[in-house]
Design a protein around this motif. Sequence first.
Motif, PDB file in Angstrom:
ATOM      1  N   PHE A 135       0.798  -1.217   0.000  1.00 23.10           N
ATOM      2  CA  PHE A 135       0.000   0.000   0.000  1.00 23.10           C
ATOM      3  C   PHE A 135       0.832   1.269   0.000  1.00 23.10           C
ATOM      4  N   GLY A 136       2.146   1.122   0.099  1.00 20.98           N
ATOM      5  CA  GLY A 136       3.022   2.287   0.023  1.00 20.98           C
ATOM      6  C   GLY A 136       2.975   3.180   1.235  1.00 20.98           C
ATOM      7  N   LEU A 137       2.793   2.623   2.431  1.00 21.06           N
ATOM      8  CA  LEU A 137       2.812   3.429   3.645  1.00 21.06           C
ATOM      9  C   LEU A 137       3.303   2.587   4.809  1.00 21.06           C
ATOM     10  N   SER A 138       3.723   3.259   5.877  1.00 15.66           N
ATOM     11  CA  SER A 138       4.180   2.590   7.083  1.00 15.66           C
ATOM     12  C   SER A 138       2.980   2.267   7.954  1.00 15.66           C
ATOM     13  N   ILE A 139       2.879   1.003   8.399  1.00 17.62           N
ATOM     14  CA  ILE A 139       1.706   0.592   9.179  1.00 17.62           C
ATOM     15  C   ILE A 139       2.118   0.264  10.606  1.00 17.62           C
ATOM     16  N   GLY A 140       2.733  -0.889  10.829  1.00 12.10           N
ATOM     17  CA  GLY A 140       3.172  -1.236  12.173  1.00 12.10           C
ATOM     18  C   GLY A 140       2.068  -1.777  13.049  1.00 12.10           C
ATOM     19  N   ASN A 141       2.299  -1.686  14.372  1.00 11.95           N
ATOM     20  CA  ASN A 141       1.470  -2.378  15.353  1.00 11.95           C
ATOM     21  C   ASN A 141       0.277  -1.559  15.832  1.00 11.95           C
ATOM     22  N   THR A 142      -0.172  -0.608  15.029  1.00  8.99           N
ATOM     23  CA  THR A 142      -1.373   0.169  15.359  1.00  8.99           C
ATOM     24  C   THR A 142      -2.298   0.179  14.147  1.00  8.99           C
ATOM     25  N   ALA A 172      -5.388  -0.985   8.135  1.00 11.13           N
ATOM     26  CA  ALA A 172      -4.470  -2.131   8.186  1.00 11.13           C
ATOM     27  C   ALA A 172      -3.730  -2.144   9.510  1.00 11.13           C
ATOM     28  N   LEU A 173      -3.285  -3.320   9.891  1.00 10.18           N
ATOM     29  CA  LEU A 173      -2.541  -3.524  11.133  1.00 10.18           C
ATOM     30  C   LEU A 173      -1.539  -4.636  10.903  1.00 10.18           C
ATOM     31  N   GLU A 174      -0.283  -4.397  11.220  1.00 11.16           N
ATOM     32  CA  GLU A 174       0.736  -5.436  11.180  1.00 11.16           C
ATOM     33  C   GLU A 174       1.113  -5.789  12.616  1.00 11.16           C
ATOM     34  N   ILE A 175       0.901  -7.032  12.999  1.00 14.13           N
ATOM     35  CA  ILE A 175       1.271  -7.459  14.345  1.00 14.13           C
ATOM     36  C   ILE A 175       2.781  -7.625  14.365  1.00 14.13           C
ATOM     37  N   ASP A 176       3.472  -6.561  14.737  1.00 14.19           N
ATOM     38  CA  ASP A 176       4.924  -6.578  14.785  1.00 14.19           C
ATOM     39  C   ASP A 176       5.376  -7.316  16.041  1.00 14.19           C
ATOM     40  N   PRO A 177       6.104  -8.417  15.888  1.00 12.78           N
ATOM     41  CA  PRO A 177       6.461  -9.236  17.064  1.00 12.78           C
ATOM     42  C   PRO A 177       7.228  -8.468  18.138  1.00 12.78           C
ATOM     43  N   GLU A 178       8.180  -7.616  17.717  1.00 13.84           N
ATOM     44  CA  GLU A 178       8.996  -6.909  18.706  1.00 13.84           C
ATOM     45  C   GLU A 178       8.175  -5.850  19.449  1.00 13.84           C
ATOM     46  N   GLN A 179       7.342  -5.100  18.709  1.00 17.06           N
ATOM     47  CA  GLN A 179       6.486  -4.108  19.364  1.00 17.06           C
ATOM     48  C   GLN A 179       5.501  -4.785  20.307  1.00 17.06           C
ATOM     49  N   ALA A 180       4.925  -5.901  19.847  1.00 22.22           N
ATOM     50  CA  ALA A 180       3.978  -6.623  20.690  1.00 22.22           C
ATOM     51  C   ALA A 180       4.661  -7.136  21.953  1.00 22.22           C
ATOM     52  N   ALA A 181       5.885  -7.655  21.809  1.00 22.51           N
ATOM     53  CA  ALA A 181       6.616  -8.174  22.968  1.00 22.51           C
ATOM     54  C   ALA A 181       6.958  -7.056  23.947  1.00 22.51           C
ATOM     55  N   ALA A 182       7.362  -5.883  23.420  1.00 23.51           N
ATOM     56  CA  ALA A 182       7.693  -4.755  24.296  1.00 23.51           C
ATOM     57  C   ALA A 182       6.469  -4.308  25.088  1.00 23.51           C
ATOM     58  N   ALA A 183       5.319  -4.218  24.399  1.00 24.78           N
ATOM     59  CA  ALA A 183       4.086  -3.814  25.085  1.00 24.78           C
ATOM     60  C   ALA A 183       3.664  -4.860  26.107  1.00 24.78           C
ATOM     61  N   TYR A 184       3.851  -6.122  25.761  1.00 31.69           N
ATOM     62  CA  TYR A 184       3.489  -7.219  26.659  1.00 31.69           C
ATOM     63  C   TYR A 184       4.339  -7.175  27.924  1.00 31.69           C
TER      64      TYR A 184
END
Length: 600
Positions: free
Chosen positions: A59-66, A78-90
């Motif tokens: 889609f030509g844009l930055s998405i990430g964990n939000t 759209a939402l990308e479940i970023d493993p590192e961001q999810a782990a940091a929040a967890y």
Amino acid sequence: MATADPTFLTDPPRFVFFTGKGGVGKTSIACASALRLARAGKRVLLVSTDPTSNVGQVFGLSIGNTITEVPAAPGLSALEIDPEQAAAAYRERIVGPVRGLLPDAEIASITEQLSGSCTTEVASFDEFTSLLADPDERVAGFDHVLFDTAPTGHTIRLLQLPGNWTEFLDNGKGDASCLGPLAGLDKQKAMYAGAVEALSDPERTRLVLVARANRAALAEIARTHDELTAIGMTRQHVVVNGVLPTPVDDTDPLATAVYHREQAALATVPDTIAGLPTDLIELKAVNMVGLDAVSSLFDAASPPTAAAETDLVAIAEIAEAPLADLIDAIEADGHGLVMCMGKGGVGKTTVAAAIAVALVQRGHDVHLTTTDPAAHLTETLAGELDHLEVSRIDPHEASETYRNRVLAAKGAGLDDAGRATLAEDLLSPCTEEVAVFQAFSKVIHESRRKFVVIDTAPTGHTLLLLDATGSYHREIARQMGDGAQFTTPLMRLQDPAQTKIVLVTLAETTPVLEAAGLQDDLRRAGIAPWAWVINNSLAAAEPTAPLLRRRAVAELEQIDKVRGELADRYAVIPLSTTEPVGITAVGSLAELRPEPSPVQ
């Protein structure tokens, strides 16, 4: 053949999952589906559960964990479940409430315990289940939630986890270190149960099995069909993507061979999926990157325009770079570890098998193994070869071996109640991480005296395994202290004299970008990739059919990027007229050379 209204999008339920073997086009199908529904007036959330998601790139844009709106497509987020961001929040959810209440040393210890790849997987899983159960109504406003999943083995693991964790909690809390404080388990248990209910409800969930028109991809979705039907996901559709249209004539041997090979595969679809609703999507002349390209995926293909004369010359001038040259350099060391890595579907298994067979044919003992949950080594080789040992690091088998070893050692001095508690703790899904790492370490150790070739899991899964390797190294270094002599698996991976990392890619935008990202991740871990292999190159095969010619031209930019910017050494394997299955066919890949020929 193609349809502008795929059957799997007819009266779709709230949740739609797209899964299949790596490289079959799950992301393209998922993105095109999300666009189609959004343009029909629906509010759609597209979620990627792939640790190496490229939805943002499409889609030509930055998405990430939000949750992020796609400006060019009203109604689509759209939402990308970023493993590192999810782990940091967890970790923060667990550590935050007790920070300032516990001593700093204890906080540091808890944080370290939650720094491994097991926590990363559980955190990603937590994000996934929260979308299905939606306890905070984060996705309540969306009509449809579409999941673009990781390659099959990882996806099956993800979809089975709600049931695994629910069973684990129902049978006793055991060692809940990966789940956080015991006080939070009841809430998580309810959320996991809600996820299981959503997955098994055909009125709420549909599974789309995506494949290409080849035997391996179709056999894999047949296995996926069986495994996910067993956990209640019964509403399933099949999509066969990238099917070559009927050639206008038989003047191009490659186009004719590919067409007949695909039609033969479609005529012999496994019985278990033959009766499922099926859509065939035609191969397009362009890569599926950008809204214009993706939005046309379900439309009938337009006749491709002729390639420019300068493009034809560029195809004919691709540098000769046979895989045999890389094998010469590998063989010179007499032994060592070769790891084939890359995005799912790029041909890691085939390239790993080709290297292993070539080394055996040159007189060496070789152990060929795989860490891929959806391994296909035996199907690729389709036979046995003296001096070639073939194995698989099977998560279930490794876990059972590990549990038995721990029970025999730690459980020897325990009473019946203590052994029962230990056995229950070892049923945690997190045990698998430790077990697979230990099996991986054993294989690395073996490469000190012979050649070991590893066909790794797709990129994200491999990075989690390497993360466990790094965590183990740091723990050993801490325990041994300064000045101590020791060698860890990570140190062997970092030593180019012992390990050669081969990045396998296709000459397409997404696989090259992902391999480049993997190369950066490896370098940050002190591991230097040794070579790149560009597999199944149309440009190297020099087709004459217009559609394949246009796709060959599209490869040139990526081939130039690999050999000019990314790789210290590289090889190109042309797309073959026959499927590389069997010892002889696989071994011949090591000798294929992209030979220049006159411009057509």
